[in-house]
Design a protein around this motif. Sequence first.
Motif, PDB file in Angstrom:
ATOM      1  N   VAL A 296       0.950  -1.161  -0.080  1.00 22.21           N
ATOM      2  CA  VAL A 296       0.145  -0.030   0.088  1.00 22.21           C
ATOM      3  C   VAL A 296       0.856   1.283  -0.067  1.00 22.21           C
ATOM      4  CG1 VAL A 296      -1.568   1.138   1.282  1.00 22.21           C
ATOM      5  CG2 VAL A 296      -1.871  -1.191   1.160  1.00 22.21           C
ATOM      6  N   ASN A 297       1.911   1.139   0.983  1.00 23.68           N
ATOM      7  CA  ASN A 297       2.744   2.598   0.927  1.00 23.68           C
ATOM      8  C   ASN A 297       3.423   2.647  -0.736  1.00 23.68           C
ATOM      9  OD1 ASN A 297       2.426   3.011   3.311  1.00 23.68           O
ATOM     10  ND2 ASN A 297       3.994   1.669   4.188  1.00 23.68           N
ATOM     11  N   ALA A 298       4.091   1.769  -1.334  1.00 21.40           N
ATOM     12  CA  ALA A 298       4.525   1.930  -2.271  1.00 21.40           C
ATOM     13  C   ALA A 298       3.655   2.085  -3.438  1.00 21.40           C
ATOM     14  CB  ALA A 298       5.349   0.353  -2.929  1.00 21.40           C
ATOM     15  N   PHE A 299       2.406   1.755  -3.597  1.00 22.21           N
ATOM     16  CA  PHE A 299       1.236   2.160  -4.370  1.00 22.21           C
ATOM     17  C   PHE A 299       0.981   3.335  -4.383  1.00 22.21           C
ATOM     18  CE2 PHE A 299      -2.881   2.186  -6.388  1.00 22.21           C
ATOM     19  CZ  PHE A 299      -2.557   1.645  -7.453  1.00 22.21           C
ATOM     20  N   MET A 300       0.545   3.886  -3.156  1.00 24.99           N
ATOM     21  CA  MET A 300      -0.049   5.102  -2.682  1.00 24.99           C
ATOM     22  C   MET A 300       1.058   6.041  -3.034  1.00 24.99           C
ATOM     23  SD  MET A 300      -3.008   4.489  -2.762  1.00 24.99           S
ATOM     24  CE  MET A 300      -3.559   6.195  -2.576  1.00 24.99           C
ATOM     25  N   VAL A 301       2.248   6.050  -2.313  1.00 26.38           N
ATOM     26  CA  VAL A 301       3.298   7.026  -2.418  1.00 26.38           C
ATOM     27  C   VAL A 301       3.935   7.231  -3.793  1.00 26.38           C
ATOM     28  CG1 VAL A 301       5.760   7.474  -1.793  1.00 26.38           C
ATOM     29  CG2 VAL A 301       3.952   6.776   0.153  1.00 26.38           C
ATOM     30  N   GLY A 302       3.943   6.237  -4.317  1.00 24.61           N
ATOM     31  CA  GLY A 302       4.460   6.295  -5.981  1.00 24.61           C
ATOM     32  C   GLY A 302       3.340   7.032  -6.592  1.00 24.61           C
ATOM     33  N   CYS A 303       2.027   6.841  -6.518  1.00 27.58           N
ATOM     34  CA  CYS A 303       1.039   7.299  -7.052  1.00 27.58           C
ATOM     35  C   CYS A 303       1.183   9.047  -6.781  1.00 27.58           C
ATOM     36  CB  CYS A 303      -0.373   6.903  -6.669  1.00 27.58           C
ATOM     37  SG  CYS A 303      -1.775   7.852  -7.608  1.00 27.58           S
ATOM     38  N   MET A 304       1.122   9.405  -5.761  1.00 29.15           N
ATOM     39  CA  MET A 304       1.395  10.733  -5.275  1.00 29.15           C
ATOM     40  C   MET A 304       2.801  11.395  -5.929  1.00 29.15           C
ATOM     41  SD  MET A 304      -1.297  11.501  -3.655  1.00 29.15           S
ATOM     42  CE  MET A 304      -0.797  13.104  -2.981  1.00 29.15           C
ATOM     43  N   PHE A 305       3.780  10.671  -5.821  1.00 30.54           N
ATOM     44  CA  PHE A 305       5.115  11.127  -6.438  1.00 30.54           C
ATOM     45  C   PHE A 305       4.923  11.520  -8.077  1.00 30.54           C
ATOM     46  CE2 PHE A 305       9.202  10.439  -8.724  1.00 30.54           C
ATOM     47  CZ  PHE A 305       9.941  11.383  -8.087  1.00 30.54           C
ATOM     48  N   VAL A 306       4.306  10.496  -8.734  1.00 29.78           N
ATOM     49  CA  VAL A 306       4.051  10.662 -10.235  1.00 29.78           C
ATOM     50  C   VAL A 306       3.096  11.948 -10.100  1.00 29.78           C
ATOM     51  CG1 VAL A 306       2.998   9.446 -12.232  1.00 29.78           C
ATOM     52  CG2 VAL A 306       4.749   8.418 -10.703  1.00 29.78           C
ATOM     53  N   LYS A 307       2.161  11.911  -9.299  1.00 29.00           N
ATOM     54  CA  LYS A 307       1.195  13.001  -9.690  1.00 29.00           C
ATOM     55  C   LYS A 307       1.618  14.317  -9.364  1.00 29.00           C
ATOM     56  CE  LYS A 307      -3.074  14.554  -9.619  1.00 29.00           C
ATOM     57  NZ  LYS A 307      -4.014  14.428 -10.764  1.00 29.00           N
ATOM     58  N   ILE A 308       2.798  14.291  -8.335  1.00 32.67           N
ATOM     59  CA  ILE A 308       3.370  15.725  -8.192  1.00 32.67           C
ATOM     60  C   ILE A 308       4.441  15.935  -9.152  1.00 32.67           C
ATOM     61  CG2 ILE A 308       5.001  16.939  -6.524  1.00 32.67           C
ATOM     62  CD1 ILE A 308       3.609  15.518  -4.448  1.00 32.67           C
ATOM     63  N   SER A 309       5.012  15.112  -9.706  1.00 32.88           N
ATOM     64  CA  SER A 309       6.295  15.344 -10.788  1.00 32.88           C
ATOM     65  C   SER A 309       5.777  15.291 -11.914  1.00 32.88           C
ATOM     66  CB  SER A 309       7.421  14.298 -10.620  1.00 32.88           C
ATOM     67  OG  SER A 309       6.736  12.839 -10.832  1.00 32.88           O
ATOM     68  N   GLN A 310       4.369  15.285 -12.463  1.00 34.15           N
ATOM     69  CA  GLN A 310       3.914  15.343 -13.698  1.00 34.15           C
ATOM     70  C   GLN A 310       4.526  16.567 -14.420  1.00 34.15           C
ATOM     71  OE1 GLN A 310      -0.329  14.844 -13.555  1.00 34.15           O
ATOM     72  NE2 GLN A 310      -0.218  12.802 -14.585  1.00 34.15           N
ATOM     73  N   PRO A 311       4.894  16.513 -15.652  1.00 33.63           N
ATOM     74  CA  PRO A 311       5.587  17.713 -16.487  1.00 33.63           C
ATOM     75  C   PRO A 311       4.403  18.652 -16.904  1.00 33.63           C
ATOM     76  CG  PRO A 311       5.704  15.672 -17.764  1.00 33.63           C
ATOM     77  CD  PRO A 311       5.168  15.343 -16.519  1.00 33.63           C
ATOM     78  N   LYS A 312       3.268  18.284 -16.645  1.00 30.27           N
ATOM     79  CA  LYS A 312       2.062  19.468 -16.897  1.00 30.27           C
ATOM     80  C   LYS A 312       2.312  20.901 -16.778  1.00 30.27           C
ATOM     81  CE  LYS A 312      -1.838  15.924 -17.165  1.00 30.27           C
ATOM     82  NZ  LYS A 312      -3.191  15.718 -16.613  1.00 30.27           N
ATOM     83  N   LYS A 313       2.831  21.105 -15.575  1.00 30.67           N
ATOM     84  CA  LYS A 313       3.032  22.507 -15.338  1.00 30.67           C
ATOM     85  C   LYS A 313       4.250  23.177 -15.909  1.00 30.67           C
ATOM     86  CE  LYS A 313      -0.226  22.530 -12.039  1.00 30.67           C
ATOM     87  NZ  LYS A 313      -1.642  23.295 -12.421  1.00 30.67           N
ATOM     88  N   ARG A 314       5.142  21.995 -16.316  1.00 33.86           N
ATOM     89  CA  ARG A 314       6.217  22.575 -17.304  1.00 33.86           C
ATOM     90  C   ARG A 314       5.793  23.047 -18.581  1.00 33.86           C
ATOM     91  NH1 ARG A 314       9.406  24.807 -19.649  1.00 33.86           N
ATOM     92  NH2 ARG A 314      11.811  24.318 -19.690  1.00 33.86           N
ATOM     93  N   ALA A 315       4.673  22.559 -18.905  1.00 37.94           N
ATOM     94  CA  ALA A 315       4.291  22.980 -20.118  1.00 37.94           C
ATOM     95  C   ALA A 315       3.877  24.164 -20.414  1.00 37.94           C
ATOM     96  CB  ALA A 315       3.324  21.976 -20.696  1.00 37.94           C
ATOM     97  N   GLU A 316       3.354  24.924 -19.086  1.00 37.05           N
ATOM     98  CA  GLU A 316       2.763  26.023 -19.134  1.00 37.05           C
ATOM     99  C   GLU A 316       3.652  27.214 -19.141  1.00 37.05           C
ATOM    100  OE1 GLU A 316       0.814  26.475 -15.376  1.00 37.05           O
ATOM    101  OE2 GLU A 316      -1.012  24.781 -15.971  1.00 37.05           O
TER     102      GLU A 316
END
Length: 403
Positions: free
Chosen positions: A161-181
Amino acid sequence: MEQDVESPISIQQPKLPKQAREELKQKCTKRKIQRYVRKDGKCNVHHGNVRETYRYLTDIFTTLVDLKWRFNLFIFVLVYTVTWLFFGMIWWLIAYIRGDLDHLQDKDWNPCVDNLNGFVSAFLFSIETETTIGYGHRVITDKCPEGIILLLVQSVLGSIVNAFMVGCMFVKISQPKKRAETLVFSTNAVISMRDGKMCLMFRVGDLRNSHIVEASIRAKLIKSKQTKEGEFIPLNQTDLNVGYDTGDDRLFLVSPLIISHEINQHSPFWDISKVQLPKEDLEIVVILEGMVEATGMTCQARSSYVTSEILWGHRFTPVLTLEDGFYEVDYNSFHDTYETNTPSCSAKELAEIISRAEMPLSWSVSSKLNQHPELVNENGEKNLEDQSERNGDVANIENESKV
């Protein structure tokens, strides 16, 4: 004596039917432009009547990452709370079945978990076990094999559960969508002459000092079409050549660049003139891709231009100036354009005009000979053999000119 008195009763106009009123309203109002891709890069497409929703659960990780932040945080807290409550309930059931709760004051009794006296303490022990906190007050004893098995199960599932949820949050935070702005496109695209050729151009720029590695640009024309067989294809996509054959689509995006599409016989804009352009129902989608230098993740920025945003006979204002030891980019003028002399005809018509202006000499000679036949026969006493040879030469010249 009679007087004309103005009647206070006004003549009421007949009420139009609903359909007629809607048609009149549509004619009076400006036609709303329906975009395929909005200016901020988001696709204006909604998926409806999706029956195979189970496919979202097969890729649960991507589904969670694509959720909005409020739902993502809610699921994050919910998953941990449910697992803590679930295992806390099991720890309480083990203590209840073994009779540990009935021998709280018996010092000779060996409980499964020391100092577990109710559901709240079982819930706290579950949190300590899964988060590996271990305050030391509640500990499991070696006289409880079922508790040891449950401890192993909760430790393994807690790690998953820790690996799944923490990994999900990490990918969510580090998504490059904000870089595209911070990758900007010009508000308008322009059509003007460049190196003697009519070109469609738009400008791109990067606001950050960290660069986009391996940046590439693509452009697509979105326009509905009907095939020769009568099939209607809505929102048909056609590639616009922005330097794929020459490598100009690979960008070194340090300063703003003007991307050019040459309007030639292979271009969809070959037959479009200045008068015809506002009547066209089309959209140009531009896509800029590359890797973020800081994270190495792929970033994509999108924008679009409709016919009202394509300026005919304009050029972009220069934004790069040389200062004392460095180049400076003035982003205040990034979207500015200025008018320039540009033919209002289509690129096809312009090419035909240029080809007529560059007519070969043999064509003009043959036309002169046709206009003045006396030049062919200066002496009327020439024999038929000379005349046939002369006519044959003229015919050859005409054939060569036509070729």
